[in-house]
Design a protein around this motif. Structure first.
Motif, PDB file in Angstrom:
ATOM      1  N   ALA A 258      34.669  55.062 -17.518  1.00  0.00           N
ATOM      2  CA  ALA A 258      34.697  55.623 -18.935  1.00  0.00           C
ATOM      3  C   ALA A 258      36.184  55.258 -19.344  1.00  0.00           C
ATOM      4  CB  ALA A 258      34.497  57.051 -19.073  1.00  0.00           C
ATOM      5  N   GLU A 259      36.282  55.389 -20.639  1.00  0.00           N
ATOM      6  CA  GLU A 259      37.829  55.213 -21.065  1.00  0.00           C
ATOM      7  C   GLU A 259      37.960  55.907 -22.655  1.00  0.00           C
ATOM      8  OE1 GLU A 259      40.680  51.701 -22.871  1.00  0.00           O
ATOM      9  OE2 GLU A 259      38.737  51.338 -21.980  1.00  0.00           O
ATOM     10  N   GLU A 260      38.954  57.176 -22.474  1.00  0.00           N
ATOM     11  CA  GLU A 260      39.080  57.395 -23.733  1.00  0.00           C
ATOM     12  C   GLU A 260      40.062  56.634 -24.695  1.00  0.00           C
ATOM     13  OE1 GLU A 260      41.771  61.509 -25.303  1.00  0.00           O
ATOM     14  OE2 GLU A 260      41.722  60.958 -23.123  1.00  0.00           O
ATOM     15  N   LEU A 261      39.571  56.551 -25.860  1.00  0.00           N
ATOM     16  CA  LEU A 261      40.273  55.712 -26.862  1.00  0.00           C
ATOM     17  C   LEU A 261      41.301  56.731 -27.675  1.00  0.00           C
ATOM     18  CD1 LEU A 261      37.512  53.608 -28.197  1.00  0.00           C
ATOM     19  CD2 LEU A 261      39.078  53.154 -26.314  1.00  0.00           C
ATOM     20  N   ALA A 262      42.228  56.199 -28.406  1.00  0.00           N
ATOM     21  CA  ALA A 262      43.136  56.680 -29.289  1.00  0.00           C
ATOM     22  C   ALA A 262      42.593  57.183 -30.551  1.00  0.00           C
ATOM     23  CB  ALA A 262      44.356  55.931 -29.502  1.00  0.00           C
ATOM     24  N   GLU A 263      41.607  56.512 -31.101  1.00  0.00           N
ATOM     25  CA  GLU A 263      41.177  56.745 -32.219  1.00  0.00           C
ATOM     26  C   GLU A 263      40.204  57.972 -32.426  1.00  0.00           C
ATOM     27  OE1 GLU A 263      38.157  53.894 -33.678  1.00  0.00           O
ATOM     28  OE2 GLU A 263      38.490  52.697 -31.736  1.00  0.00           O
ATOM     29  N   PRO A 264      40.143  58.591 -33.485  1.00  0.00           N
ATOM     30  CA  PRO A 264      39.775  60.003 -33.431  1.00  0.00           C
ATOM     31  C   PRO A 264      37.864  59.626 -33.586  1.00  0.00           C
ATOM     32  CG  PRO A 264      40.587  59.558 -35.612  1.00  0.00           C
ATOM     33  CD  PRO A 264      41.075  58.614 -34.802  1.00  0.00           C
ATOM     34  N   ALA A 265      37.288  60.731 -32.950  1.00  0.00           N
ATOM     35  CA  ALA A 265      35.842  60.503 -33.148  1.00  0.00           C
ATOM     36  C   ALA A 265      35.302  60.991 -34.376  1.00  0.00           C
ATOM     37  CB  ALA A 265      35.350  61.456 -31.668  1.00  0.00           C
ATOM     38  N   GLN A 266      34.355  60.159 -34.784  1.00  0.00           N
ATOM     39  CA  GLN A 266      33.653  60.716 -36.221  1.00  0.00           C
ATOM     40  C   GLN A 266      32.547  61.747 -35.906  1.00  0.00           C
ATOM     41  OE1 GLN A 266      34.582  59.393 -39.080  1.00  0.00           O
ATOM     42  NE2 GLN A 266      36.082  58.464 -37.707  1.00  0.00           N
ATOM     43  N   ARG A 267      32.784  63.036 -36.010  1.00  0.00           N
ATOM     44  CA  ARG A 267      32.021  63.943 -35.735  1.00  0.00           C
ATOM     45  C   ARG A 267      32.290  65.326 -36.275  1.00  0.00           C
ATOM     46  NH1 ARG A 267      34.255  65.936 -29.527  1.00  0.00           N
ATOM     47  NH2 ARG A 267      36.176  67.143 -30.307  1.00  0.00           N
ATOM     48  N   PRO A 268      31.327  66.317 -36.545  1.00  0.00           N
ATOM     49  CA  PRO A 268      31.615  67.520 -37.297  1.00  0.00           C
ATOM     50  C   PRO A 268      32.714  68.411 -36.543  1.00  0.00           C
ATOM     51  CG  PRO A 268      29.612  67.765 -36.085  1.00  0.00           C
ATOM     52  CD  PRO A 268      30.007  66.339 -36.229  1.00  0.00           C
ATOM     53  N   ASP A 269      33.653  69.148 -37.228  1.00  0.00           N
ATOM     54  CA  ASP A 269      34.691  70.103 -36.667  1.00  0.00           C
ATOM     55  C   ASP A 269      33.863  71.023 -35.770  1.00  0.00           C
ATOM     56  OD1 ASP A 269      36.506  68.598 -37.915  1.00  0.00           O
ATOM     57  OD2 ASP A 269      36.681  69.887 -39.843  1.00  0.00           O
TER      58      ASP A 269
END
Length: 323
Positions: free
Chosen positions: A209-220
Motif C-alpha cells: 500500500a502507498e499513501e498518495l499526496a492528493e486528497p481523496a474524493q469522499r464526503p466530509d
C-alpha cells in the motif's frame, strides 16, 4: 517511537514494581541491550530508576515517584480496559499501541482505584482466542507496514494505491479513495470508492500500500455502520445465493444461522426438529455449512445439495471400511 517506549517502561515499573531487564525486554518487545540503554536515558533525564543486583534483582523506581498523567474515574478506566481486550486493534495493526495505552489507563487511576479496576477487568473475558470446543477464530494476518499505510491514508483523507489480489485473480495495483476501516469477526476491511463505484477490500488481500499526496474524493462525514449495512444488503441480494431448506436439531440452530447469510423462514416440526430456510453465499458455502452439522441436520432442498452430502458421507464410510 523511543519516547513512547520510555513512557511504557516507567509505567511498567510503577505498576509491577521490580522487573528484570529480560522481563522488560519481553513486555516492550525489544532486546535487553535496548532496555539497558533506555534505563540509562531515564536516569540521565532525572527519573529515579535504580538497579538491585542478585538472584531476584532487577530495576525499580524509588518509592513515591509519580508521573503526570491525566486521571480517569474508576468506571471510565474500566470501560477502556474491557474494550481494550477486544482483538479489533489487532486487525488494524494497533496491538502494540493498545498495550501501551492500557498501561497509561491503569496508571491514570487514583491509587485507591487502581487495584479494584484491574481486578474487575480480570474477571471479564471478551472474545477469547478459542471457544469451548477449542476452535480458533479465522484471524487475518496483515503486515504492519501495509495496514499502517492504509490507516494513514484513511485518517489523512488521501488517495491510496494498493496491490490487491481479488478472489481467483492475480494481484494488481489500483488507486482508491479510502472511506473507512471495518473489522468483523477479526476480519479487517477497507471501505473505499474506485472510479465512482463503491468497493470493499479485505485487508489480508492487500500485499502492498502507498499513501498518495492528493486528497481523496469522499464526503466530509460518513456513517460507517449504515454504509456497511447497505453494502452487506447489496452483497446478499446479488451473486449466486443459494437457499437451503433443512431439518435441524434445535441445539444447532444458532450455529447454522450464524454461518448462513440469513434465515428466511422457521417452523417447528412434530419430531422436535426445526425446519429452517437459510441463504448461503454460494453452493460451496452451503455444502460446507451443512456438512459441519453432521447428523444434526438433514437437507430437504435443493436435491443437488442433499445428493452431494450423501455422496460425501458415503465416500468417507467406504474409506473407513477399506481400512
Amino acid at each position: 517511537m523511543r519516547a513512547d517506549r520510555l513512557v511504557s517502561l516507567v509505567l511498567l515499573l510503577r505498576q509491577r514494581g521490580r522487573l528484570s531487564a529480560t522481563a522488560l525486554a519481553r513486555e516492550l518487545e525489544v532486546s535487553t541491550r535496548t532496555v539497558l540503554r533506555d534505563i540509562e536515558a531515564l536516569s540521565a533525564a532525572g527519573i529515579p530508576v535504580y538497579a538491585e543486583r542478585g538472584r531476584h534483582g532487577g530495576f525499580a523506581l524509588l518509592p513515591g515517584f509519580q508521573t503526570e498523567l491525566t486521571g480517569l474515574n474508576h468506571d471510565e478506566a474500566l470501560a477502556l480496559l474491557v474494550a481494550g481486550s477486544r482483538r479489533g486493534a489487532q486487525a488494524f495493526g494497533l496491538g502494540s499501541a493498545l498495550a501501551s495505552a492500557m498501561l497509561k489507563v491503569v496508571d491514570a487511576l487514583p491509587e485507591s482505584h487502581r487495584g479494584t479496576a484491574a481486578g474487575v477487568a480480570e474477571r471479564m473475558l471478551i472474545d477469547p482466542e478459542t471457544d469451548l470446543l477449542a476452535r480458533r477464530p479465522d484471524v487475518d494476518e496483515v503486515p504492519d507496514a501495509v495496514v499502517a499505510e492504509v490507516r494513514r491514508a484513511v485518517f489523512a483523507g488521501h488517495r491510496l494505491r494498493i496491490r490487491y489480489a481479488a478472489v481467483d485473480q492475480a494481484p494488481a495495483w489500483r488507486t482508491v479513495d479510502p472511506i473507512g476501516l471495518v473489522t468483523v469477526r477479526d476480519q479487517g476491511y477497507l471501505l473505499a470508492v474506485r472510479s465512482g463505484e463503491d468497493r470493499t477490500y479485505k485487508l489480508s488481500r492487500i500485499s502492498a500500500a502507498e499513501e498518495l499526496a492528493e486528497p481523496a474524493q469522499r464526503p466530509d462525514r460518513v456513517d460507517l455502520d449504515r454504509m456497511w449495512q447497505e453494502r452487506g444488503a447489496r452483497f446478499r441480494a446479488g451473486g449466486e445465493l443459494v437457499a437451503v431448506v433443512a431439518l435441524v436439531d434445535p441445539a444447532r440452530r444458532a450455529e447454522l444461522a450464524g454461518t448462513g447469510l440469513a434465515v428466511l423462514a422457521e417452523d417447528a416440526e412434530a419430531d422436535g426438529r426445526l425446519r429452517l430456510e437459510v441463504t448461503f453465499q454460494d453452493a460451496r458455502h452451503a455444502e460446507w455449512a451443512l456438512w459441519q452439522l453432521g447428523a444434526d441436520a438433514e437437507v430437504v432442498a435443493p436435491q443437488w445439495l442433499r445428493a452431494s452430502l450423501r455422496d460425501r458421507a458415503a465416500a468417507i464410510a467406504a474409506r473407513y471400511e477399506e481400512s
